[in-house]
Design a protein around this motif. Sequence first.
Motif, PDB file in Angstrom:
ATOM      1  N   PRO A   1       0.716  -0.714   0.011  1.00 58.05           N
ATOM      2  CA  PRO A   1       0.082   0.341  -0.036  1.00 58.05           C
ATOM      3  C   PRO A   1       0.652   1.353  -0.213  1.00 58.05           C
ATOM      4  O   PRO A   1       0.620   2.023  -0.906  1.00 58.05           O
ATOM      5  CB  PRO A   1      -1.467  -0.342   1.289  1.00 58.05           C
TER       6      PRO A   1
ATOM      7  N   ILE B   1      -7.131  -5.809  -3.808  1.00 55.83           N
ATOM      8  CA  ILE B   1      -7.090  -5.021  -1.895  1.00 55.83           C
ATOM      9  C   ILE B   1      -6.955  -6.821  -1.559  1.00 55.83           C
ATOM     10  O   ILE B   1      -8.286  -7.584  -1.145  1.00 55.83           O
ATOM     11  CB  ILE B   1      -8.159  -4.489  -1.650  1.00 55.83           C
TER      12      ILE B   1
ATOM     13  N   ALA C   1      -8.056  -8.101   3.243  1.00 53.98           N
ATOM     14  CA  ALA C   1      -8.892  -6.756   2.700  1.00 53.98           C
ATOM     15  C   ALA C   1      -8.981  -6.078   4.605  1.00 53.98           C
ATOM     16  O   ALA C   1      -9.303  -4.617   5.370  1.00 53.98           O
ATOM     17  CB  ALA C   1      -9.804  -6.519   1.889  1.00 53.98           C
TER      18      ALA C   1
ATOM     19  N   CYS D   1      -7.505  -5.747   6.966  1.00 56.47           N
ATOM     20  CA  CYS D   1      -6.093  -4.487   7.657  1.00 56.47           C
ATOM     21  C   CYS D   1      -6.782  -2.702   7.515  1.00 56.47           C
ATOM     22  O   CYS D   1      -5.976  -1.985   8.117  1.00 56.47           O
ATOM     23  CB  CYS D   1      -4.616  -5.002   6.964  1.00 56.47           C
ATOM     24  N   ILE D   2      -7.511  -2.714   6.650  1.00 53.22           N
ATOM     25  CA  ILE D   2      -7.782  -2.186   6.427  1.00 53.22           C
ATOM     26  C   ILE D   2      -9.105  -0.906   7.408  1.00 53.22           C
ATOM     27  O   ILE D   2      -9.342   0.210   7.651  1.00 53.22           O
ATOM     28  CB  ILE D   2      -8.938  -1.507   5.207  1.00 53.22           C
ATOM     29  N   SER D   3     -10.027  -2.273   8.563  1.00 56.01           N
ATOM     30  CA  SER D   3     -10.349  -1.799   9.274  1.00 56.01           C
ATOM     31  C   SER D   3     -10.144  -2.019  10.926  1.00 56.01           C
ATOM     32  O   SER D   3      -8.843  -3.039  10.803  1.00 56.01           O
ATOM     33  CB  SER D   3     -11.465  -2.966   9.423  1.00 56.01           C
TER      34      SER D   3
ATOM     35  N   TYR E   1      -3.693   0.853   5.183  1.00 50.28           N
ATOM     36  CA  TYR E   1      -4.382   0.519   4.894  1.00 50.28           C
ATOM     37  C   TYR E   1      -5.351   1.452   4.351  1.00 50.28           C
ATOM     38  O   TYR E   1      -5.944   1.749   3.700  1.00 50.28           O
ATOM     39  CB  TYR E   1      -4.970  -1.289   4.992  1.00 50.28           C
ATOM     40  N   MET E   2      -5.248   2.499   5.312  1.00 46.05           N
ATOM     41  CA  MET E   2      -7.058   3.348   5.203  1.00 46.05           C
ATOM     42  C   MET E   2      -7.292   4.303   3.923  1.00 46.05           C
ATOM     43  O   MET E   2      -7.751   4.632   3.625  1.00 46.05           O
ATOM     44  CB  MET E   2      -6.547   4.233   6.529  1.00 46.05           C
TER      45      MET E   2
ATOM     46  N   LEU F   1      -6.129   3.718   1.360  1.00 46.41           N
ATOM     47  CA  LEU F   1      -6.802   2.988  -0.221  1.00 46.41           C
ATOM     48  C   LEU F   1      -8.130   3.433  -0.601  1.00 46.41           C
ATOM     49  O   LEU F   1      -7.964   3.650  -1.662  1.00 46.41           O
ATOM     50  CB  LEU F   1      -6.100   1.403   0.306  1.00 46.41           C
TER      51      LEU F   1
ATOM     52  N   ILE G   1     -14.943  -2.389   6.173  1.00 50.98           N
ATOM     53  CA  ILE G   1     -14.189  -3.075   4.584  1.00 50.98           C
ATOM     54  C   ILE G   1     -15.481  -1.461   3.438  1.00 50.98           C
ATOM     55  O   ILE G   1     -14.487  -1.308   2.663  1.00 50.98           O
ATOM     56  CB  ILE G   1     -14.052  -4.323   4.041  1.00 50.98           C
TER      57      ILE G   1
ATOM     58  N   GLN H   1     -14.653   2.184   4.284  1.00 52.43           N
ATOM     59  CA  GLN H   1     -13.352   2.115   3.922  1.00 52.43           C
ATOM     60  C   GLN H   1     -13.346   2.727   2.302  1.00 52.43           C
ATOM     61  O   GLN H   1     -12.458   3.524   2.020  1.00 52.43           O
ATOM     62  CB  GLN H   1     -12.040   1.729   4.702  1.00 52.43           C
ATOM     63  N   LEU H   2     -13.584   1.765   1.925  1.00 48.68           N
ATOM     64  CA  LEU H   2     -13.076   1.622   0.148  1.00 48.68           C
ATOM     65  C   LEU H   2     -13.378   2.348  -0.991  1.00 48.68           C
ATOM     66  O   LEU H   2     -14.231   2.099  -1.994  1.00 48.68           O
ATOM     67  CB  LEU H   2     -12.666   0.073  -0.220  1.00 48.68           C
TER      68      LEU H   2
END
Length: 607
Positions: free
Chosen positions: A115, A137, A140, A142-144, A154-155, A157, A184, A187-188
């Motif tokens: 990332p 991704i 995924a 990992c973004i939360s 990751y945030m 992204l 997720i 965030q995406l």
Amino acid sequence: MNPDLLPLLKQAFGYSEFRDGQLPVIEAALQGRDSFVLMPTGGGKSLCYQLPALLLPHVTIVVSPLMSLMKDQVDALKANGIAAEFVNSSLSREQVLQVFTQLRRGELKLLYVAPERLLQPQFIERLLDVGVSLFAIDEAHCISQWGHDFRPDYMALALIRQRFPAVPVMALTATADGATRQDILQQLALQQAYIHLGSFDRPNIRYTVQEKFRPVEQLVSYLQQQEGASGIVYCGSRRKVDELSSQLAQRGFSVAGYHAGLSNEERNSIQDAFKRDDYQLIVATVAFGMGVNKSNIRYVVHFELPRTIEAYYQETGRAGRDGVAAEAMLLFDPADIAKMKRWLDAEENQQRAEVTWQRFLAMAAFAEAQTCRRLVLLNYFGEARQTRCGNCDTCLQPPQQFDGTELAQKALSCVYRVGQSFGMHHVIDVLRGGQNQRISELGHDKLSTWGLGKDLSHDYWLSILRQLIHFGLLQQDITAHSVLKLQPAAKPVLRGETLLSLAVPRLQSSKREPERLSKQQYDRPLFARLKTLRKHIAQRDDVPPFVVFSDASLIEMCQQLPTDNRSLLAISGVGQTKLARYGADFINEISDYLAADNQPPAGKLAK
């Protein structure tokens, strides 16, 4: 269905049919739709973006958190004849520029990046210039902030949605509860996404929990049953990794320790040696494994209780990624619960500590369960099931119950007689008629309960006391050196007003069935020869053995005994590229084996 998909699946990857859920995800990607994909480890997530990448006009960018995972996947893609590369800090400047040249010329179908690299302004401009067909991704969760492995990088992204508004995004994970899934999607900024929620079930994994008595001896006994298969043992600290790996090496095991205290060079060297089957066993902290795309790990052992079911599920999921039978064994000491409670009591952020505690209690409940362990796991993740799995320790060997009232009375009376001021081991010593200096000095050899349980072993009594704690008759006071104290529920048992059913302690490692892979009958001497051949080819081509062929493919060869190109191509995992590269070697080895009437002459690599 796109008529090109099945032929391409066989030609590029060697598979004749899609796994559950793969096809609609692939079709959504080809239609330019966003998607969210939840599939178990080993369930075929990677193919969901790798196959459409071969049909899409521009490059597919895969965001991956670990360098080793990138390299493993790129190695496997190249072995299948697919144009793929990665860019990360392990490459020299000249190597990075070479990849960028391939990117500019449109020669790459897949490019793996971290990332941090993806979000560099110069890299984004480069991608805008060449064009992107799909962003995948991986990991995924990992973004939360609710995910068990949250990573701040990751945030950021979400930026790719702003810079590439017309490019579809595919988010993939193996572990995400409801809150994590929603986070997720938000965030995406996934738009009208196709959502696939696959089963969390890994039916090929056998879940087993053993109560800790003499953990090192229990582990050695278990490892001796593994017949040289690849495995991972997870520990909770670097110190324990160093200590345990040293003990196992002294016992003759092919083992290495892995943790964050080692240098990058040491860690990379150990991980590469494990992937190439130079080490059969890795003892590691949880820093190891997330990026290991090694399909032939046959067992995972947790030497200590993991902190969450999510972590346990992901770590055990590293076993049996090839679909062949695998095992997950947990050594459990109920005292781990008290240790975690002490640690969280010192946590400054009490809100976060409470969430952590509740997740840990769910993990402890799994370890203490007397019901089907797979049901505990699946229902935790919201996958409602009631049918027992038949492939965990509680299904295969249901706990035997007995009337434990008399033993409970002896144990509870002894706790009372020693003044509720001592821990389990001292209480057991008194029950068993111990004659050490401390018992004599305290006068505990004069108590009425001294020697009442001398006919039972120390470990047997340890299990009984743990069960009494579990039933709420005793409590370990963690504020006072874990001394045992009677609880109100103990009174009716002591008075004989209530009967108490206890589980018969399991003091020895249960032996696995003689036929470990009972559902898969195949020629084992031939399998051993094909593994040796695979290892030679892997060394020749400088790739991990499982990149040549998975264990599942070798097993199918041993069942079908292919002796020409057509029959070898029918084996799952054999595509046109691998047939051309390795086919002659394996056909010759199988033919030699059959011609010798199963007497193994040394096979030779095809030139």
